[in-house]
Motif scaffolding. Sequence first.
Motif: not given
Length: 405
Positions: A164-168, A174-179, A199-210
Amino acid sequence: MNYQDTLDWMFAQLPMYQRQGATAYKADLSNTQLLANYLNNPENKFKSIHVAGTNGKGSTSHMLASVLQEQGYKTGLYTSPHLKDFRERIKINGEMIAESEVIAFIEDHQQFFESNRLSFFEMTVGMAFDYFAKQKVDIAVIEVGMGGRLDSTNIVIPEVSVITNIGMDHTAFLGNTLAKIAGEKAGIIKPSIPVVIGKAVAETKPVFVTKAQENQSPIYYAENYTGSLYETDLRGNYQTENKRTVLQTIKILKNLGWKIDETAVKMGLKNVIKNTGLLGRWQQLQDNPRVICDTAHNKDGLQYVIAQLKEVPYDILHIVLGVVQDKDLDAILPLFPTDAIYYFAKPDLPRGLAAEDLEKNAKNFGLKGHRFSSVKEAYQAAKEAATTRDLVFVGGSTFVVAEII
């Protein structure tokens, strides 16, 4: 054992994360795989949709289940945590698992659970999957407990994976950054299985794509959904985002050969509460004074809820507030309005933050009020202080809502 004895025994095993916090977290799937093998791999005997995310995964799961029910599919639904009754976690077509089924499952397998030191959550996932397999559901919507990669639910091979989305939130695990958090959630992406990103933002989209590319998994984004955005009976403004995620997921299911007509989509979204029994999402409990509760409990979730509170007409806003100990108060307290009257209380669980500590921290952000010895006492005081033109909001934690709903 009767039903209450059974629950007491389950809660007394390796402690449940939701009540205890860090001491109960087990970042390992070996026990779940051991249990699945012991139960003859029930997760392979039904179709599923797997839903992860920081916020919105519960609402999204319930919406999906409601649509599938409207189409006539025998639909399982596994979610967590529960608000009032443990059995809310395991439903078929909106009906909770019977108390007798819970008792029988624990009695039949208690020796195995004890000898292998299974956690509360591992046992519960095993119970759900075993129940869905035996009841021969057509499809089950499975909500991740926390994270994704190492969550006990992550043994299913679904029709579609949904994030669904990524938040802190749950940063200690789980880690201390959105990525980093996105990396844990992306752990539910399976080889060649399509994935929907809410919902993908600049920090998370590359993670999902990879991750999707590694698994040769087709990736879809809810923001690219084009089509009717039907009405839903879930009233939070934040549900629009969840609705897009659901509609994109339904579109993929149809492409995979699932028969889901527009009437089922429309009626499923319109009747989520009736079909599934979902509680605590921008739920109005009474009028005069108007009382609203919501289970949002982190920055991303609360900012939507508090923005919506500002749209409601009232003379004075009364907020019954409680949180758990691992909550980032510096992130969430600035979101709350300084012109409200606060009723601070500790949720009734070991992991609850003391009302005194919450009140002290809240003062640093200009939030003023009084502390109470229980959530119920705080809620009662807020209702008594409010006039018919005021608004009472109850939230900060799922467990605060659970005590008053």
